[in-house]
Every structure is written in structure tokens, then in C-alpha cells.
Design an enzyme around this catalytic site. Structure first.
Site, PDB file in Angstrom:
ATOM      1  N   CYS A 176      43.408  47.737  49.797  1.00 28.35           N
ATOM      2  CA  CYS A 176      43.938  48.813  49.602  1.00 28.35           C
ATOM      3  C   CYS A 176      43.590  50.075  49.868  1.00 28.35           C
ATOM      4  O   CYS A 176      42.580  50.315  49.735  1.00 28.35           O
ATOM      5  CB  CYS A 176      44.624  48.833  48.003  1.00 28.35           C
ATOM      6  N   CYS A 186      48.720  45.031  49.964  1.00 28.28           N
ATOM      7  CA  CYS A 186      47.617  44.194  49.722  1.00 28.28           C
ATOM      8  C   CYS A 186      47.834  42.846  49.880  1.00 28.28           C
ATOM      9  O   CYS A 186      47.089  41.803  50.105  1.00 28.28           O
ATOM     10  CB  CYS A 186      46.826  44.630  48.448  1.00 28.28           C
ATOM     11  N   CYS A 197      42.987  56.373  39.429  1.00 27.29           N
ATOM     12  CA  CYS A 197      42.846  57.564  38.434  1.00 27.29           C
ATOM     13  C   CYS A 197      43.986  57.784  37.720  1.00 27.29           C
ATOM     14  O   CYS A 197      45.036  57.297  38.110  1.00 27.29           O
ATOM     15  CB  CYS A 197      42.481  58.735  39.393  1.00 27.29           C
ATOM     16  N   GLY A 216      40.798  54.840  34.679  1.00 26.75           N
ATOM     17  CA  GLY A 216      39.418  55.393  35.254  1.00 26.75           C
ATOM     18  C   GLY A 216      38.397  55.472  34.080  1.00 26.75           C
ATOM     19  O   GLY A 216      38.769  56.300  33.204  1.00 26.75           O
ATOM     20  N   ASN A 273      45.585  61.653  41.706  1.00 29.90           N
ATOM     21  CA  ASN A 273      45.707  60.093  41.690  1.00 29.90           C
ATOM     22  C   ASN A 273      46.213  59.506  42.907  1.00 29.90           C
ATOM     23  O   ASN A 273      47.218  59.937  43.308  1.00 29.90           O
ATOM     24  CB  ASN A 273      46.413  59.667  40.432  1.00 29.90           C
ATOM     25  N   GLY A 274      45.296  58.752  43.453  1.00 27.30           N
ATOM     26  CA  GLY A 274      45.885  58.118  45.001  1.00 27.30           C
ATOM     27  C   GLY A 274      44.982  58.446  46.026  1.00 27.30           C
ATOM     28  O   GLY A 274      43.810  59.338  45.623  1.00 27.30           O
ATOM     29  N   CYS A 297      53.678  51.398  44.363  1.00 25.42           N
ATOM     30  CA  CYS A 297      52.858  50.067  44.236  1.00 25.42           C
ATOM     31  C   CYS A 297      53.104  49.163  43.400  1.00 25.42           C
ATOM     32  O   CYS A 297      53.181  49.197  42.231  1.00 25.42           O
ATOM     33  CB  CYS A 297      51.453  50.965  43.522  1.00 25.42           C
ATOM     34  N   TYR A 322      48.904  44.628  37.302  1.00 27.38           N
ATOM     35  CA  TYR A 322      47.725  44.414  36.706  1.00 27.38           C
ATOM     36  C   TYR A 322      47.487  46.057  36.188  1.00 27.38           C
ATOM     37  O   TYR A 322      46.710  46.161  35.255  1.00 27.38           O
ATOM     38  CB  TYR A 322      46.527  44.316  37.913  1.00 27.38           C
ATOM     39  N   CYS A 329      55.681  48.955  47.665  1.00 28.00           N
ATOM     40  CA  CYS A 329      54.471  48.616  48.690  1.00 28.00           C
ATOM     41  C   CYS A 329      53.919  47.173  48.120  1.00 28.00           C
ATOM     42  O   CYS A 329      53.736  47.055  47.037  1.00 28.00           O
ATOM     43  CB  CYS A 329      53.282  49.731  48.340  1.00 28.00           C
TER      44      CYS A 329
HETATM   45  P1  AMP Z   1      37.593  38.586  40.922  1.00 30.02           P
HETATM   46  O1  AMP Z   1      36.821  38.145  39.882  1.00 30.02           O
HETATM   47  O2  AMP Z   1      37.135  39.773  42.107  1.00 30.02           O
HETATM   48  O3  AMP Z   1      38.603  37.591  41.528  1.00 30.02           O
HETATM   49  O4  AMP Z   1      38.549  39.671  40.033  1.00 30.02           O
HETATM   50  C1  AMP Z   1      39.632  39.081  39.340  1.00 30.02           C
HETATM   51  C2  AMP Z   1      40.093  39.653  38.056  1.00 30.02           C
HETATM   52  O5  AMP Z   1      39.822  41.321  38.287  1.00 30.02           O
HETATM   53  C3  AMP Z   1      41.489  39.521  37.849  1.00 30.02           C
HETATM   54  O6  AMP Z   1      41.296  39.237  36.307  1.00 30.02           O
HETATM   55  C4  AMP Z   1      42.088  40.857  37.667  1.00 30.02           C
HETATM   56  O7  AMP Z   1      42.871  41.008  36.368  1.00 30.02           O
HETATM   57  C5  AMP Z   1      41.040  41.617  37.874  1.00 30.02           C
HETATM   58  N1  AMP Z   1      41.557  42.831  38.884  1.00 30.02           N
HETATM   59  C6  AMP Z   1      42.319  42.850  39.865  1.00 30.02           C
HETATM   60  N2  AMP Z   1      42.318  43.640  40.603  1.00 30.02           N
HETATM   61  C7  AMP Z   1      41.395  44.868  40.046  1.00 30.02           C
HETATM   62  C8  AMP Z   1      40.920  46.053  40.417  1.00 30.02           C
HETATM   63  N3  AMP Z   1      41.199  46.683  41.540  1.00 30.02           N
HETATM   64  N4  AMP Z   1      39.629  46.452  39.776  1.00 30.02           N
HETATM   65  C9  AMP Z   1      39.421  45.706  38.677  1.00 30.02           C
HETATM   66  N5  AMP Z   1      39.632  44.745  38.274  1.00 30.02           N
HETATM   67  C10 AMP Z   1      40.873  43.988  39.022  1.00 30.02           C
HETATM   68 FE1  SF4 Z   2      49.363  48.921  45.328  1.00 30.34          FE
HETATM   69 FE2  SF4 Z   2      48.650  46.978  46.987  1.00 30.34          FE
HETATM   70 FE3  SF4 Z   2      50.041  48.920  47.921  1.00 30.34          FE
HETATM   71 FE4  SF4 Z   2      47.313  49.460  47.282  1.00 30.34          FE
HETATM   72  S1  SF4 Z   2      48.384  48.169  48.925  1.00 30.34           S
HETATM   73  S2  SF4 Z   2      49.255  50.707  46.707  1.00 30.34           S
HETATM   74  S3  SF4 Z   2      47.429  47.896  45.368  1.00 30.34           S
HETATM   75  S4  SF4 Z   2      50.633  47.416  46.428  1.00 30.34           S
END
Ligand code: AMP
Ligand code: SF4
Length: 457
Positions: free
Chosen positions: A387, A441, A2, A30, A105-106, A240, A246, A438
Site C-alpha cells: 500500500c 493491495c 494515522c 496510531g 492521515n494518508g 480504502c 481491518y 481502492c
Molecule cells: P502477518 O503475521 O504478517 O501475516 O500479519 C497478519 C495479521 O496482522 C492479521 O491478523 C491482521 O489482522 C494483522 N494486520 C493486517 N494488516 C496489518 C497492518 N497494516 N498493520 C498491522 N497489522 C496488520
Molecule cells: Fe487500502 Fe489497500 Fe488501497 Fe492501501 S492499497 S488504500 S490498504 S485498499
């Protein structure tokens, strides 16, 4: 994930349109709902919320005409609770002791435990968001001054929270002791702002004051800024790393560095770690892999081409998810340029592989268009764990890199080679000490005291 934004004008100037603009700049954090809350000169709290993108959920002209010098806002990407409007924020509450509004947020990892405890003592929750637990914790301490009750409530939380709060007629910013989600302060003339990211401060013409420190509560009123510590010691920080990889906008600044610089450094590390010397060109998955691809090209000496085009008008609300559309999948959003990749050995950089669908479909398309080889390079370590702190990731079973090793995943997505950076590369590129970052993930190293559902008040 968020985004939060807040503004307080010391000279009584109206700030609600600035909050709207701030949310507009945080839209990437978001898209499910947006909302604002403000307090008028008689001390009455108001809020407006709607579903969808900021410009659909809120009416800019209406907000611009409202007179308030203290307001907050929120854009929501549902993680805890569903996407329905009752879970939209800011959450507001009014009692005989005054009003409070919270934008969060969080994710709190002990919210269930707090909820169970309070429900057993008669509390009735209105939403399914973890944020409501903060309001109930405050209400549970009626004998204390409200700011003390607020700070004491925060002390009991585990997990991630960057908050913009209206408490009586003050704006309050708070960040969890682990510093998981970003939160930054800005100013323009007589207005103080708090924002998830600095890109929103840029839009309202504010300059950065500084980031809210992990474990800090900042109270903003006519007298200025007043800083309080949340009385809680933590063993290590958890900023994070995925924000850099990303989530955040590349023009945002964390710890004095733009996210752009970090993404480019991640690409450089990737080129050192996993070179591809006989490739013809490097391209990035738009937009998530573009900047890292430029870093990769810089170190490898390979030409960088924008060989995949993204339809920038794609939004989930605009196209009906019919079977035909589902079959087209990633093709709706992304399309490689055939003449650029035909008969070429292509390196494609993306920031992460989650379920593996995007990568697999993109490789199939690139090969379909006649590329000789496709080498996939990922500018973060393999995502192997969910996460719990506010980024929407699937369960462990659905994470491609949790189910397979890299070789198996390479075969699964159809790449001629697949390589990632390491956790050390990631931390180096971010430039913070490892003890403050962190990487759960990627590594499974979560915060201490996690996933508890018992609590003592
Ligand atoms: P996937 O198709 O599930 O492997 O998603 C990978 C793509 O989703 C990558 O191009 C990332 O840039 C993007 N991505 C990574 N994490 C997230 C997220 N939490 N929410 C939406 N998109 C994500
Ligand atoms: Fe960020 Fe990954 Fe930690 Fe979640 S688990 S807070 S996405 S580094």
C-alpha cells in the site's frame, strides 16, 4: 496509518479536552506518537506532542485547563518518515501572514517530486514527513489569500490525505479527490468536529453531520460551514477497502453502514465462497477475525466459539523484546483454549495474511493443543501488493501471498485448507460501486499518476 481529530466552538468554549478524548478513541489508528495544536485568542499557535500512546504522550489535565476554541490532534503510525518525535504531528508554521497547523492521515505519492522541486528553489524541510510538502507549497504562493494558497496546494497532490487544519483562526477539513481515507463531520451544541472515524464523535457526544466528500475542503468558523471543491478531476474513487477489512473500529460508520456490518457480511461471503461442512466449530483470530467469524458461523450453521483468547493488555511498549520473548512470538498475545479444540476440526477466520507469521504460529499452536484439522479462512482477497496510501505494509517480496500461490501458502502455514474471498465479494460486502473503491493491495490497480517524482508548479 494515522488518525486526525479537530474541534471548533462557535461560542468560544474550550475544546482541547474534547480533542484529547477524540484522539483517545482513535488510538487504534496510531500508537507511535500523539499531538495537539491550538490557537489562542491572540492568534498564537501552540502545539504539544509526545511519543507513545495518547495518555502517555499528552497530559489530559494540562489540556483541559487551556482556553482555546479551535484545536486539532493527531495519532501517528509511521509510514512516510520515521517514528522520531520530529515527525510527530500536527505540523505547525507561523509567518508574518499568520499561523497554520496540519494533521494528516494518508500518504502522498508525489511528495518526493514536490520536495525536490521546492528544495531546488531554496526550501528547507524540517521533517521527513510528506505532510510538510503542503506547508511549503502554501509558502510558495505568497501572493494569494491563504485559503486559496491552501486549496491550490492540495490540487497539486497525488495520493491520500484526510486533513484537519487550523488556518489562521479557522478549522479546515479536507479530503483528497480519491476519498482514500475516511473523514467525517459531527456537532454537539455549538461545537463542530472533524474526525477520521465516527467512533470518536460518539465519545465526545457529537452527532454525525455527514462525511467530508472526496475532493472537498470545509472551512469552519463562527459563521458555520463553508464548502469548497479542490479543482481536480479524477477518473475513479479510491476509498480504502482495508479500512473495512481491518483498520477501522467496528463501531465506526462509513457511508451509512457500521464497519461491524461490513465485517459480518465479509464473513458470510466467505462461508458461501469457501464452506467447510464437516468442521466442528468456527472461531476468529482475536480481535481482527472475530466479527467475520460470526458471519461465517451464521451462514454455515456451525457453532461459533471464542476458542482463542487474546491478552488484552499486550502493547508493544510493555514487554522487552528479549530472545525468549521473540521465540514465544504470537503466544504472548494469543492463546487457544485447549479443551475447546482438542480432537476437533476447527475453522479459524482472520481478516488477512500479510507476512504469514501470525497464521503459521496460530495453526501450530492449535495443532499442538490437539485439534484434528485446522481450516483457515480469510475475509479479504490475498494481499499481494504494497500500500502506498498510508497503511504500513511490507515490500512485495515480504508479502506471503505475493511470493506463493494459495496452495503453496496453505502448505507453508500448515493449514489443512486455506481459502479467501474474491475482490467482487469484498466490494459487494462494502456496498459501494467498484469504481469508488481502492483494492490496490489485492489487485495492484493503483491511482493514476502514481509514484511520480517529477512535478510542474
Ligand atoms: P502477518 O503475521 O504478517 O501475516 O500479519 C497478519 C495479521 O496482522 C492479521 O491478523 C491482521 O489482522 C494483522 N494486520 C493486517 N494488516 C496489518 C497492518 N497494516 N498493520 C498491522 N497489522 C496488520
Ligand atoms: Fe487500502 Fe489497500 Fe488501497 Fe492501501 S492499497 S488504500 S490498504 S485498499
Amino acid at each position: 496509518m494515522c488518525g486526525v481529530f479537530g474541534a471548533f466552538a462557535k461560542n468560544g468554549q474550550s475544546v482541547l479536552e474534547d480533542v484529547y478524548l477524540g484522539l483517545y478513541a482513535l488510538q487504534h489508528r496510531g500508537q507511535e506518537s500523539a499531538g495537539v495544536a491550538w490557537i489562542n485568542s491572540r492568534g498564537t499557535m501552540h502545539s504539544l506532542k509526545g511519543t507513545g500512546l495518547v495518555h502517555l504522550a499528552l497530559n489530559q489535565q494540562q489540556l483541559a485547563s487551556i482556553d482555546t476554541n479551535c484545536a486539532i490532534g493527531h495519532v501517528r503510525y509511521s509510514t512516510a518518515g520515521g517514528s522520531e518525535l520530529t515527525n510527530a504531528q500536527p505540523l505547525t508554521a507561523t509567518s508574518s501572514r499568520g499561523s497554520v497547523a496540519i494533521a494528516h492521515n494518508g500518504n502522498l505519492t508525489n511528495a518526493e517530486g514536490i520536495k525536490n522541486y521546492l528544495e531546488n528553489r531554496g526550501a528547507i524541510f524540517q521533517s521527513r514527513t510528506d505532510t510538510e510538502a503542503i506547508l511549503h507549497l502554501m509558502a510558495h504562493q505568497p501572493h494569494k489569500p491563504r485559503l486559496d494558497a491552501f486549496v491550490d496546494s492540495l490540487r497539486r497532490l497525488i495520493g491520500a490525505y484526510s486533513l484537519a487544519v487550523i488556518l489562521d483562526s479557522r478549522l479546515v477539513a479536507a479530503r483528497d479527490p480519491w476519498g482514500n481515507r475516511p473523514l467525517i463531520l459531527g456537532e454537539r451544541d455549538n461545537i463542530i468536529y472533524v474526525s477520521s472515524e465516527s467512533c470518536a464523535l460518539d465519545l465526545v457526544g457529537a452527532s454525525i453531520i455527514r462525511e467530508v466528500e472526496p475532493g472537498e475542503v470545509i472551512v469552519i468558523d463562527e459563521k458555520g460551514l463553508h464548502s469548497i471543491r479542490i479543482p481536480k478531476d479524477v477518473k475513479k474513487g479510491f476509498a480504502c477497502s482495508f479500512e473495512y477489512v481491518y483498520f477501522a473500529r467496528p463501531d465506526s460508520i462509513f457511508n451509512g453502514k457500521t464497519v461491524y456490518e461490513v465485517r459480518k457480511a465479509l464473513g458470510r461471503k466467505l462461508a458461501e465462497r469457501a464452506p467447510c461442512p464437516d468442521a466442528d466449530l468456527v472461531t476468529g483470530m482475536p480481535d481482527s477475525g472475530t466479527i467475520a467469524a460470526m458471519g461465517y458461523a451464521e451462514v454455515s450453521g456451525l457453532p461459533y466459539e471464542k476458542a482463542v483468547v487474546r491478552n488484552r493488555y499486550v502493547g508493544r511498549t510493555f514487554i522487552e523484546p528479549t530472545q525468549r520473548v521473540r521465540d514465544l512470538g504470537v503466544r504472548i498475545k494469543l492463546n487457544p483454549i485447549m479443551n475447546m479444540i482438542k480432537d476437533k476440526k476447527v475453522v479459524i477466520v482472520d481478516d488477512s495474511i500479510v507476512r504469514g507469521t501470525t497464521c503459521q504460529r496460530m495453526i501450530a499452536m492449535i495443532k499442538d493443543y490437539g485439534a484434528k484439522e485446522v481450516h483457515v479462512r480469510i475475509s479479504s482477497p490475498p494481499v499481494r501488493f504494497p500500500c502506498y496510501y498510508g497503511i504500513d505494509t511490507p515490500t512485495r517480496e515480504e508479502l506471503a501471498a505475493a511470493r506463493m500461490n494459495i496452495k503453496q501458502l496453505e502448505i507453508q502455514v500448515g493449514a489443512d485448507s486455506l481459502a479467501y474471498i474474491t475482490e467482487e465479494d469484498l466490494i459487494d460486502a462494502i456496498g459501494l460501486p467498484a469504481r469508488d473503491v481502492c483494492t490496490a493491495c489485492f489487485t495492484g490497480n493503483y491511482m493514476e499518476g502514481d509514484h511520480t517524482d517529477e512535478m510542474e508548479l
